[in-house]
Design a protein around this motif. Structure first.
Motif, short mmCIF file in Angstrom:
data_model
loop_
_atom_site.label_atom_id
_atom_site.label_comp_id
_atom_site.label_asym_id
_atom_site.label_seq_id
_atom_site.Cartn_x
_atom_site.Cartn_y
_atom_site.Cartn_z
N GLY A 116 1.01 -1.21 0.00
CA GLY A 116 -0.01 -0.09 -0.06
C GLY A 116 0.86 1.35 -0.03
N ARG A 117 2.16 1.22 -0.21
CA ARG A 117 2.98 2.48 -0.44
C ARG A 117 3.74 2.29 -1.50
N LEU A 118 3.93 3.64 -1.95
CA LEU A 118 4.77 3.82 -3.28
C LEU A 118 6.14 3.68 -2.95
N ALA A 119 6.89 2.68 -3.44
CA ALA A 119 8.15 2.33 -3.18
C ALA A 119 9.02 3.06 -4.15
N PHE A 120 10.11 3.68 -3.68
CA PHE A 120 10.94 4.31 -4.43
C PHE A 120 12.28 3.42 -4.22
N GLU A 121 12.54 2.67 -5.36
CA GLU A 121 13.83 2.12 -5.25
C GLU A 121 14.86 2.62 -6.25
N ILE A 122 16.11 3.27 -5.45
CA ILE A 122 16.80 4.21 -5.98
C ILE A 122 18.26 3.22 -6.12
N THR A 123 18.77 3.46 -7.38
CA THR A 123 20.05 2.95 -7.29
C THR A 123 21.14 3.90 -8.11
N GLY A 124 22.32 3.89 -7.73
CA GLY A 124 23.22 4.76 -7.96
C GLY A 124 24.67 4.06 -7.90
N PRO A 125 25.62 4.72 -8.30
CA PRO A 125 27.00 4.40 -7.91
C PRO A 125 27.07 3.99 -6.45
N GLU A 126 27.53 2.87 -6.51
CA GLU A 126 27.67 2.35 -4.76
C GLU A 126 26.71 2.81 -3.90
N PHE A 127 25.42 2.68 -4.51
CA PHE A 127 24.39 3.19 -3.60
C PHE A 127 22.95 2.42 -4.14
N HIS A 128 22.20 1.95 -3.11
CA HIS A 128 20.96 1.30 -3.36
C HIS A 128 20.08 1.20 -1.98
N ARG A 129 19.05 1.68 -2.43
CA ARG A 129 18.03 1.90 -1.15
C ARG A 129 16.75 1.88 -1.74
N VAL A 130 15.75 1.48 -0.78
CA VAL A 130 14.26 1.53 -1.16
C VAL A 130 13.45 2.28 0.04
N HIS A 131 12.79 3.57 -0.33
CA HIS A 131 12.01 4.19 0.66
C HIS A 131 10.59 4.01 0.22
N GLY A 132 9.62 3.51 1.40
CA GLY A 132 8.26 3.33 1.10
C GLY A 132 7.67 4.88 1.55
#
Length: 154
Positions: free
Chosen positions: A59-75
């Motif tokens: 029920g949340r919009l998940a922001f899956e962010i990837t970049g150089p040496e970076f990966h994170r998911v925010h709901g």
């Protein structure tokens, strides 16, 4: 140009409902506009550019962010945005209706309301992302346009 920016945005077709061809077009245009010009800095990221994948998870919009040496998911819960998004969609519909045959003064009045709601939604979205992703006002406006297009199903 800052490296703290998005270079691609993908929508997860498995979790985001499909829509009419017209609304799918709105989504593609919103993505194009957002990627074309944005300022996007995830907390804790040393530098971009970044790829963003949007999905609905629990029920949340998940922001899956990837970049150089970076990966994170925010709901992000969309509940606080529901009213402004619905009001914005309604006023956009009124605006398009007004374009079909009312006076310029009426069109201008509806457009002012539309822009005001767009700014309100952008500021609310920016506040909801505070501490997770730093975005400027124009990026917040473009992201709000995309979120609104995700709400629409036709």
């Amino acid at each position: 140009m800052s490296e703290h920016r998005l270079t691609s945005i993908d929508l997860d077709p498995a979790t985001l409902q499909s829509a009419t061809a017209e609304i799918e077009h709105e989504r593609r245009v919103a993505i194009f506009d957002l990627v074309e010009k944005n300022s996007f800095q995830p907390a804790g990221a040393a530098g971009g550019p970044y790829a963003l994948k949007l999905a609905m998870v629990d029920g949340r919009l998940a922001f899956e962010i990837t970049g150089p040496e970076f990966h994170r998911v925010h709901g992000l819960s969309l509940t606080p945005l529901n009213k402004v998004v619905k009001d914005y969609i309604a006023i956009c519909d009124s605006y398009y209706e007004a374009l079909r045959g009312t006076s310029p003064a009426q069109i201008e009045a509806v457009d002012m309301g539309r822009r005001g709601l767009h700014n309100e939604g952008a500021e609310l979205l920016k506040a909801r992302l505070d501490g997770k992703i730093a975005i400027d006002h124009e990026t917040a406006r473009r992201l709000f346009t995309l979120v609104t297009a995700l709400y629409r199903r036709g």
